[in-house]
Design a protein around this motif. Structure first.
Motif, PDB file in Angstrom:
ATOM      1  N   ASP A   3       0.803  -1.223   0.000  1.00 37.76           N
ATOM      2  CA  ASP A   3       0.000   0.000   0.000  1.00 37.76           C
ATOM      3  C   ASP A   3       0.838   1.275   0.000  1.00 37.76           C
ATOM      4  O   ASP A   3       0.347   2.331  -0.366  1.00 37.76           O
ATOM      5  N   PHE A   4       2.103   1.201   0.417  1.00 37.88           N
ATOM      6  CA  PHE A   4       2.914   2.418   0.453  1.00 37.88           C
ATOM      7  C   PHE A   4       3.370   2.867  -0.934  1.00 37.88           C
ATOM      8  O   PHE A   4       3.861   3.974  -1.096  1.00 37.88           O
ATOM      9  N   ILE A   5       3.189   2.028  -1.951  1.00 38.28           N
ATOM     10  CA  ILE A   5       3.512   2.433  -3.318  1.00 38.28           C
ATOM     11  C   ILE A   5       2.357   3.306  -3.811  1.00 38.28           C
ATOM     12  O   ILE A   5       1.208   2.860  -3.832  1.00 38.28           O
ATOM     13  N   PRO A   6       2.636   4.549  -4.184  1.00 34.98           N
ATOM     14  CA  PRO A   6       1.557   5.465  -4.566  1.00 34.98           C
ATOM     15  C   PRO A   6       0.699   4.914  -5.694  1.00 34.98           C
ATOM     16  O   PRO A   6       1.182   4.301  -6.628  1.00 34.98           O
ATOM     17  N   VAL A   7      -0.562   5.096  -5.596  1.00 38.48           N
ATOM     18  CA  VAL A   7      -1.613   4.743  -6.546  1.00 38.48           C
ATOM     19  C   VAL A   7      -1.736   3.234  -6.747  1.00 38.48           C
ATOM     20  O   VAL A   7      -2.796   2.665  -6.532  1.00 38.48           O
ATOM     21  N   LEU A   8      -0.673   2.561  -7.132  1.00 36.22           N
ATOM     22  CA  LEU A   8      -0.749   1.124  -7.413  1.00 36.22           C
ATOM     23  C   LEU A   8      -1.106   0.314  -6.174  1.00 36.22           C
ATOM     24  O   LEU A   8      -1.825  -0.689  -6.268  1.00 36.22           O
ATOM     25  N   GLY A   9      -0.635   0.724  -5.018  1.00 38.37           N
ATOM     26  CA  GLY A   9      -0.933  -0.001  -3.785  1.00 38.37           C
ATOM     27  C   GLY A   9      -2.405   0.006  -3.449  1.00 38.37           C
ATOM     28  O   GLY A   9      -2.952  -0.980  -2.968  1.00 38.37           O
ATOM     29  N   ILE A  10      -3.079   1.105  -3.725  1.00 39.29           N
ATOM     30  CA  ILE A  10      -4.513   1.199  -3.462  1.00 39.29           C
ATOM     31  C   ILE A  10      -5.301   0.534  -4.589  1.00 39.29           C
ATOM     32  O   ILE A  10      -6.308  -0.134  -4.343  1.00 39.29           O
ATOM     33  N   LEU A  11      -4.872   0.714  -5.830  1.00 38.02           N
ATOM     34  CA  LEU A  11      -5.569   0.074  -6.956  1.00 38.02           C
ATOM     35  C   LEU A  11      -5.570  -1.440  -6.813  1.00 38.02           C
ATOM     36  O   LEU A  11      -6.515  -2.106  -7.243  1.00 38.02           O
ATOM     37  N   ASP A  12      -4.515  -1.969  -6.230  1.00 35.74           N
ATOM     38  CA  ASP A  12      -4.424  -3.393  -5.963  1.00 35.74           C
ATOM     39  C   ASP A  12      -5.656  -3.864  -5.189  1.00 35.74           C
ATOM     40  O   ASP A  12      -6.325  -4.819  -5.570  1.00 35.74           O
ATOM     41  N   ASP A  13      -5.996  -3.161  -4.102  1.00 36.99           N
ATOM     42  CA  ASP A  13      -7.151  -3.544  -3.288  1.00 36.99           C
ATOM     43  C   ASP A  13      -8.474  -3.196  -3.959  1.00 36.99           C
ATOM     44  O   ASP A  13      -9.480  -3.865  -3.735  1.00 36.99           O
ATOM     45  N   LEU A  14      -8.491  -2.172  -4.763  1.00 37.39           N
ATOM     46  CA  LEU A  14      -9.728  -1.751  -5.414  1.00 37.39           C
ATOM     47  C   LEU A  14     -10.077  -2.583  -6.639  1.00 37.39           C
ATOM     48  O   LEU A  14     -11.220  -2.556  -7.088  1.00 37.39           O
ATOM     49  N   ILE A  15      -9.110  -3.291  -7.184  1.00 41.60           N
ATOM     50  CA  ILE A  15      -9.364  -4.058  -8.399  1.00 41.60           C
ATOM     51  C   ILE A  15      -9.305  -5.569  -8.141  1.00 41.60           C
ATOM     52  O   ILE A  15     -10.246  -6.296  -8.477  1.00 41.60           O
TER      53      ILE A  15
END
Length: 116
Positions: A41-53
C-alpha cells in the motif's frame, strides 16, 4: 463486500460450493484476510488500486461460480449469523509459511548468491 466475503466463507465451510468454486473461494478469502498485499500500500496509486481491483474481481468470480440458490442461502445466513472472530493460529501460520516460501523462492531465483 463484507457480506459477500461472509457468504463465501459460509459456502466454503458448509461444503455447499463445487470444488472449483472452493478453490477460488480459498484464494479470495486468503487474499482478503492476508496482511500481505501483492503490491504494498505504500507504493503510490498502485498499492490502493491493488485492493480496489483484485479483491472485487476475485469476489465477483467466486460468486459467479456458486449456483444462485446456494448463493442466496449463504447471503441470508451471512446477514443473520454473527461473524466468528476467533483466531485460527494454525491457518495464520500456514499463510505466513506460504508467503515466506514464496519470498525465499524469489530471492533464490533472482539473487542466488545471497543464499550461499
Amino acid at each position: 463486500m463484507k457480506r459477500e466475503l461472509r457468504a463465501l466463507h459460509i459456502a466454503l465451510s458448509e461444503d455447499l460450493a463445487p470444488w472449483y468454486a472452493k478453490l477460488l473461494i480459498l484464494i479470495t478469502l486468503g487474499y482478503a484476510l492476508s496482511p500481505i498485499d501483492l503490491i504494498p500500500d505504500f507504493i503510490p496509486v498502485l498499492g490502493i488500486l491493488d485492493d480496489l481491483i483484485i479483491l472485487p474481481v476475485l469476489i465477483y468470480l467466486s460468486i459467479k461460480m456458486i449456483p444462485d440458490d446456494i448463493l442466496e442461502y449463504c447471503r441470508r445466513e451471512a446477514e443473520i449469523r454473527p461473524w466468528n472472530r476467533k483466531k485460527n493460529w494454525i491457518a495464520g501460520g500456514i499463510v505466513l509459511l506460504i508467503w515466506a516460501l514464496i519470498v525465499v523462492w524469489i530471492v533464490y531465483q533472482f539473487f542466488p548468491s545471497v543464499l550461499q
